[in-house]
Design an enzyme around this catalytic site. Sequence first.
Site, PDB file in Angstrom:
ATOM      1  N   THR A 228      58.780   6.940  47.020  1.00  0.00           N
ATOM      2  CA  THR A 228      58.943   8.242  46.376  1.00  0.00           C
ATOM      3  C   THR A 228      57.624   8.999  46.446  1.00  0.00           C
ATOM      4  OG1 THR A 228      60.562   7.264  44.871  1.00  0.00           O
ATOM      5  CG2 THR A 228      59.672   9.417  44.269  1.00  0.00           C
TER       6      THR A 228
ATOM      7  N   ASP B  77      58.518  -4.069  35.310  1.00  0.00           N
ATOM      8  CA  ASP B  77      59.178  -4.274  34.015  1.00  0.00           C
ATOM      9  C   ASP B  77      59.358  -2.950  33.288  1.00  0.00           C
ATOM     10  OD1 ASP B  77      59.624  -6.969  34.134  1.00  0.00           O
ATOM     11  OD2 ASP B  77      57.883  -7.541  32.935  1.00  0.00           O
TER      12      ASP B  77
ATOM     13  N   GLY C 206      89.442  16.097  39.190  1.00  0.00           N
ATOM     14  CA  GLY C 206      90.462  16.161  40.240  1.00  0.00           C
ATOM     15  C   GLY C 206      89.887  16.670  41.555  1.00  0.00           C
TER      16      GLY C 206
ATOM     17  N   GLU D 235      64.049  -0.041  42.532  1.00  0.00           N
ATOM     18  CA  GLU D 235      63.260  -0.862  41.605  1.00  0.00           C
ATOM     19  C   GLU D 235      63.978  -2.161  41.260  1.00  0.00           C
ATOM     20  OE1 GLU D 235      60.909   0.875  38.517  1.00  0.00           O
ATOM     21  OE2 GLU D 235      60.986   2.842  39.449  1.00  0.00           O
TER      22      GLU D 235
ATOM     23  N   GLU E 177      71.718  -7.088  41.756  1.00  0.00           N
ATOM     24  CA  GLU E 177      71.716  -8.532  41.990  1.00  0.00           C
ATOM     25  C   GLU E 177      70.387  -9.162  41.573  1.00  0.00           C
ATOM     26  OE1 GLU E 177      74.944  -6.672  43.901  1.00  0.00           O
ATOM     27  OE2 GLU E 177      72.813  -6.232  44.161  1.00  0.00           O
TER      28      GLU E 177
END
Length: 377
Positions: free
Chosen positions: A156, A238, A337, A361, A365
């Site tokens: 980024t 974290d 819709g 980040e 999983e």
Amino acid sequence: MSVSENIKMIKVAMADFGKKYIEAERKKWDDEQLFPRNIFTQLGELGLMGVLVPAEFGGSGMGYHEYVTAIEELSAWDPAIGLSLAAHNSLCTNHILTFGNEEQKGKWLPKLASGEWVGAWGLTEPNTGSDAGNMMTTAVKEGGQWILNGTKNFITHGNSGDVVVVMARTGEIGDKKAMTAFVIERGTPGLKKGRKEDKLGMRASETSEVILEDCKVPETNILGQVGDGFVQALKVLDGGRISIAALGLGIAEGALRASIEYSKERHQFGKPISSFQGISFKLAEMATKVEAARQLIWHASELKNNHQPVTKASAMAKLYASEIAVEVSNDAVQIFGGYGYTKLYPVEKYYRDSKLCTIGEGTSEIQKLVISKHLLA
């Protein structure tokens, strides 16, 4: 000011800011994949580019509750802007704040906190995403400086960032004590711009490569000690996961707000569609998911503010909030819709933007891996 007063102030400021500067422009930014650099200068003037940075270094000196509120409220207007604010604060700026010495913090934090500079953070590489221990970017010491070579991707602000914190290998592959964090300013010889990614969503948040070709970095630009980079990166992530959770929450909140408003305005069979149980129950489920995500984020933020272990809580918040961002935005498209499938309304953008939260980040999983390790330890 108390936390509650700060939060009220941030909510009001973000509502005003979004209405004035984001709502009319977000479609253009998304369509043309424009990174609106000026927006971050303005956010800096509001004190949101250095939310966690102490006042002595030019920041707002607030805590994680205020920080996640800012990201949530901003992301409800445009998730791409929320993502860039999160990456700037949680990754680059926070890495320097947490592990820099006083001289380093005094050198870089005031510019980052003011919005004069936008920060980038380089860990991921083309062949090492979650497997960061096997990164190929190297740093070799020559005299009083280090020579860096390698390529980072999915970064980024990789091209637009004024400063980037880069993790490079200073030892053997696979050795977790062989990674070091370097601060590199834009304009440093050998720091080059790379390919900008053409993305499904979050298109106003620049994502690109960072290329290092014999990039010479002085010894004084190392954060902490040589070999500390991997442990530093895990601690930075974290906190970063809490911010991505807040990003997901903002997306879900924005999609929910739009759905409630639309369901009251849209009439079928002579009455608003909100009166149909199929729609009202869907809204109830969406709202419940949003509130559950908010509580997980608040809990992780409380731990972070009190300097308590946060790895499991931040992973749980990130996992749940990112997954419900996808679910809630998907439900929003369904409520709208056929119109939900068009760019006439913002819910299709929430839907596209939401998917990044389950990947960036640390994938969902990886969050499950982190959580299960703590449960089974």
